[in-house]
Design an enzyme around this catalytic site. Structure first.
Site, short mmCIF file in Angstrom:
data_model
loop_
_atom_site.label_atom_id
_atom_site.label_comp_id
_atom_site.label_asym_id
_atom_site.label_seq_id
_atom_site.Cartn_x
_atom_site.Cartn_y
_atom_site.Cartn_z
N ASP A 9 23.81 0.76 -5.07
CA ASP A 9 23.54 2.16 -5.40
C ASP A 9 24.16 3.10 -4.36
OD1 ASP A 9 21.78 1.92 -3.20
OD2 ASP A 9 20.14 1.27 -4.51
N SER A 10 23.50 4.23 -4.10
CA SER A 10 24.09 5.21 -3.18
C SER A 10 24.24 4.66 -1.76
CB SER A 10 23.23 6.48 -3.14
OG SER A 10 21.91 6.17 -2.77
N LEU A 11 23.39 3.72 -1.38
CA LEU A 11 23.52 3.16 -0.04
C LEU A 11 24.84 2.41 0.11
CD1 LEU A 11 19.82 2.24 0.01
CD2 LEU A 11 20.91 3.47 1.91
N HIS A 20 18.48 7.27 3.21
CA HIS A 20 19.90 6.96 3.46
C HIS A 20 20.20 6.85 4.95
CE1 HIS A 20 19.90 8.68 -0.66
NE2 HIS A 20 20.77 7.70 -0.85
#
Lengths: 314, 314
Positions: free
Chosen positions: A32-34, A231
């Site tokens: 995902d965004s990580l 994050h």
């Protein structure tokens, strides 16, 4: 025909075009965004990885912000290609089995969005996936990746959530009105997902980097490693890279950069008296592994040969 | 067969395997160590580029330290595939023409080693390529890249050399004994190569980023932008990225990240009531560009369709 375009270029093997994709192994980061933010500057974890694998492997970032595993299973065929088993049915060009042997390793890093709270604000309720489904999806993803020929998969658990950072982030984004809102993510809600991932990994026999636990062992982890309670800060990115590196290199020492050959010879290993010979696939260059090449046959052999057109002579 | 492995995954088009390579456009950085070090941390110019193009294009680093253009022409087929014209003769899988339409743009960045002084130490004498040959090699490389279907090529001139930094580097590497040695590189020796590159670019009709001139316009350029009189400091890397970005986005506005579609829909653009439909190629999803798809035919159409399986519905 090639010669008319490039008189000086080495005559390429018939299927040289495929070397563009095939000759240099790939490391696929799926998450995902990580993961998507892995090239962020300064010092993203994917960028550290790319720097470490320079001339040896390409780092392919397939992070998709906001995705949970329910949506991620949809993109499996586009990220990893078709399972090898259906190789025969594919059309022309890089269909089934195209990836086999080309992926050095892959990371599988989901859960931060699955664990978004159903009781939280609208966006988190929409991202939420029940923990049982999360576990099933992880199993499905690992099965799929294996079916395409990927043998080395590192599973990462979602990072821990730091509530004060998350609250601060919400106040910054939404304003004072949100001060009594429920948080979209909490460590209490995330921890079961980390456990489910670790259990799935054990059951599947793939190594698991338990980021959720490991980051909490760091001093001031919430403030120092996370920028919004979820994050990574640049320091967090560097920490993640060091943890991934440690896990991958311990688990699969053969994937360490120093264990891999560089693509193309080092400049001072080139035979200056016969330049072209330095760039021929090794079989043709040294005439000693012709049998192995014959045996492997076709594109895979050509790709393998290109992969070893390196500085072995030095 | 796919369904048995991944019950939840979207049914992939027959040639889905090729999407792994084809669906996301690539940016190819072709050059010497100034390119190879582009992922260096913190803040390599290739890493900045990758961060800017996240979800939109893959940055493929094909920098080879120490290479001059004489050696670089040898690797053209392995980096760019076969020229499109010979498409018919290729074997299976991604041969000729495989790259056409898949490369967003490419950078061509050689000359720092060609310009190494023949009168310098042994290593530079071996790297040296006469300026006329350098110009011919650049023309050959551009022709080859174009023949594989790459239409956007940015040519960069070698960076200026800062003699004090070069001397300091040599003393650090070799020791006091080298204090009277000739330098391996000088700006006087490099400047003609920069001019030759600019001339080749003009003749070929490709844009040229004259780094040699532009960096010298920066304050304290030698000390601040170059770490050893030749390679880039983190500040120099950032400067190079800003110059490349400016040149590319001015020359080809259609390649700006904001002009490109992301691969796969944004998470909040997914149709939660019919998830799978959000991940079908756009033609099948909306049924409005079927004709265009038919016309384009084959792999290219499939790749194009995959490329637009994005958040257009949002």
């Amino acid at each position: 025909m090639l010669a008319s375009v490039t008189p000086g270029a080495a005559a390429a093997p018939t299927s040289a075009g495929s070397f563009v994709a095939a000759a240099r192994p790939r490391i696929i980061l799926f998450g995902d965004s990580l993961t998507e933010r892995g090239f962020d500057q300064p010092g993203g974890w994917a960028a550290y990885m790319a720097a470490n694998y320079t001339r040896r492997a390409d780092v392919v970032n397939r992070g998709m912000s906001g995705y949970n595993t329910r949506w991620a299973v949809q993109v499996l065929p586009y990220v990893f290609g078709q399972p090898t088993a259906s190789a025969g049915s594919g059309g022309s060009g890089g269909g089934a089995g195209a990836l086999a042997g080309q992926v050095l390793f892959a990371t599988l890093f989901f859960g931060a969005n699955d664990a978004a709270r159903k009781e939280g604000p609208e966006h988190s309720a929409r991202q939420h996936v029940p923990v049982d489904e999360y576990g099933r999806n992880l199993r499905e993803m690992v099965s799929y990746m294996r079916a395409t020929g990927i043998s080395r998969i590192l599973l990462l658990t979602p990072p821990p959530v730091w509530a004060p950072g998350r609250r601060k982030h919400m106040l910054w984004r939404v304003g004072e009105a949100s001060k009594d809102w429920p948080l979209d993510r909490t460590q209490e809600a995330t921890q079961p997902y980390a456990r489910a991932a670790a259990e799935a990994a054990q059951e599947l026999g793939v190594p698991c980097l338990d980021l959720n636990t490991l980051l909490q062992q760091e001093e001031d982890w919430g403030e120092r490693l996370l920028c919004d309670g979820l994050h990574l800060t640049p320091t967090g990115q560097e920490k993640l890279w060091s943890l991934v590196r440690e896990a991958v290199w311990r688990e699969w020492p053969e994937t360490r950069p120093e264990a891999l050959k560089t693509q193309f010879p080092a400049w001072d290993a080139i035979d200056f008296a016969d330049i072209a010979s330095s760039f021929l696939p090794q079989g043709e260059q040294q005439g000693q592994d012709g049998a192995a090449k014959e045996k492997a046959g076709g594109k895979a052999a050509a790709a393998a040969a290109a992969g070893v057109a390196n500085g072995a002579k030095a």
